[in-house]
Design an enzyme around this catalytic site. Structure first.
Site, PDB file in Angstrom:
ATOM      1  N   GLU A  95       0.822  -1.210   0.000  1.00  5.63           N
ATOM      2  CA  GLU A  95       0.000   0.000   0.000  1.00  5.63           C
ATOM      3  C   GLU A  95       0.860   1.266   0.000  1.00  5.63           C
ATOM      4  O   GLU A  95       0.523   2.252  -0.642  1.00  5.63           O
ATOM      5  CB  GLU A  95      -0.924  -0.014   1.225  1.00  5.63           C
ATOM      6  CG  GLU A  95      -1.840   1.181   1.360  1.00  5.63           C
ATOM      7  CD  GLU A  95      -3.022   1.159   0.409  1.00  5.63           C
ATOM      8  OE1 GLU A  95      -3.859   2.064   0.499  1.00  5.63           O
ATOM      9  OE2 GLU A  95      -3.118   0.235  -0.428  1.00  5.63           O
ATOM     10  N   THR A 212     -12.259   9.088 -11.853  1.00  2.55           N
ATOM     11  CA  THR A 212     -11.389   8.400 -10.906  1.00  2.55           C
ATOM     12  C   THR A 212     -11.905   7.013 -10.530  1.00  2.55           C
ATOM     13  O   THR A 212     -11.156   6.192  -9.999  1.00  2.55           O
ATOM     14  CB  THR A 212     -11.186   9.252  -9.637  1.00  2.55           C
ATOM     15  OG1 THR A 212     -10.132   8.685  -8.859  1.00  2.55           O
ATOM     16  CG2 THR A 212     -12.466   9.304  -8.800  1.00  2.55           C
TER      17      THR A 212
END
Length: 224
Positions: A95, A212
């Site tokens: 991440e 997005t």
């Protein structure tokens, strides 16, 4: 928004210049270009996987007539995002990474224990799709194929679906979370499908803009 309606161009250019001036650095020893963070005037070599949307955005701007150095930066950042995958033992990105900048370093990327999870995020394959569409360089398909193969190897669930994992640095037991975010289907797999499509006009980037969340929005006819 600039491509759809021809507004906000100056805001976008100003933002990119701010990134280039304040947030771009290179790692050591291999000189990977990355986007760090700035807080209270202090630079941190921390980069989230979420930032990997930026190569695709830069490439899209260059395709629509913005400066050529935007495409050069897109390619450099794309390489960095790819390295966030290949330098992990599972071939899947964590991440968050921290880039090492010490001159005597032997590796470019450090991952803190709390940041080693992978949530099946789409940003890197999103940018691979854009770079392949605009350059036709097959290496971007190859990189996407590697990532897909590692998703299949480490996150696919035999009874159906895919799962987030806790530790991309442990190929023996990446610690599955038994959770698949909706964006894996809605974005990650969509961009992989488009990346591998033989039809390069499938959802043409001259006719549509993806928001997005990977929804294609039609580009309005010019009123000029």
């Amino acid at each position: 928004m600039w491509i759809i309606g021809r507004g906000f161009l100056e805001d976008y250019l100003q933002a990119i210049e701010g990134v280039k001036k304040n947030l771009l650095q290179k790692s050591s020893p291999n000189g990977l270009v990355f986007v760090g963070e700035l807080s209270h005037g202090q630079f941190s070599p921390k980069m989230d996987h979420l930032v990997c949307f930026l190569p695709g955005t830069l490439a899209l701007g260059a395709h629509n007539g913005l400066p050529a150095d935007h495409m050069d930066l897109a390619k450099e950042l794309m390489q960095t995002c790819y390295q966030m995958y290949v330098q992990m033992e599972t071939g899947l990105s964590p991440e968050i990474v921290h880039f090492i900048m010490h001159q005597d370093s032997t590796r470019d990327i450090d991952v803190k224990p709390a940041d080693r999870h992978n949530l099946l995020r789409p940003e890197t394959v999103e940018s691979l799709f854009y770079l392949y569409r605009f350059t036709k360089d097959p290496k971007y398909q190859d990189w996407g194929w590697e990532i897909l193969q590692n998703f299949n190897k480490y996150t696919k669930v035999s009874s159906g679906g895919y799962t987030s994992i806790n530790n991309v640095r442990d190929p023996d037991y990446p610690s599955p979370r038994d959770k698949m975010e909706s964006f894996f289907l809605g974005e990650t797999l969509k961009y992989l499908y488009l990346l591998f499509s033989e039809d390069l006009d499938l959802i043409s980037l001259d006719k549509y803009v993806f928001n997005t969340e990977a929804h294609p929005l039609p580009i309005w006819p010019s009123t000029e």
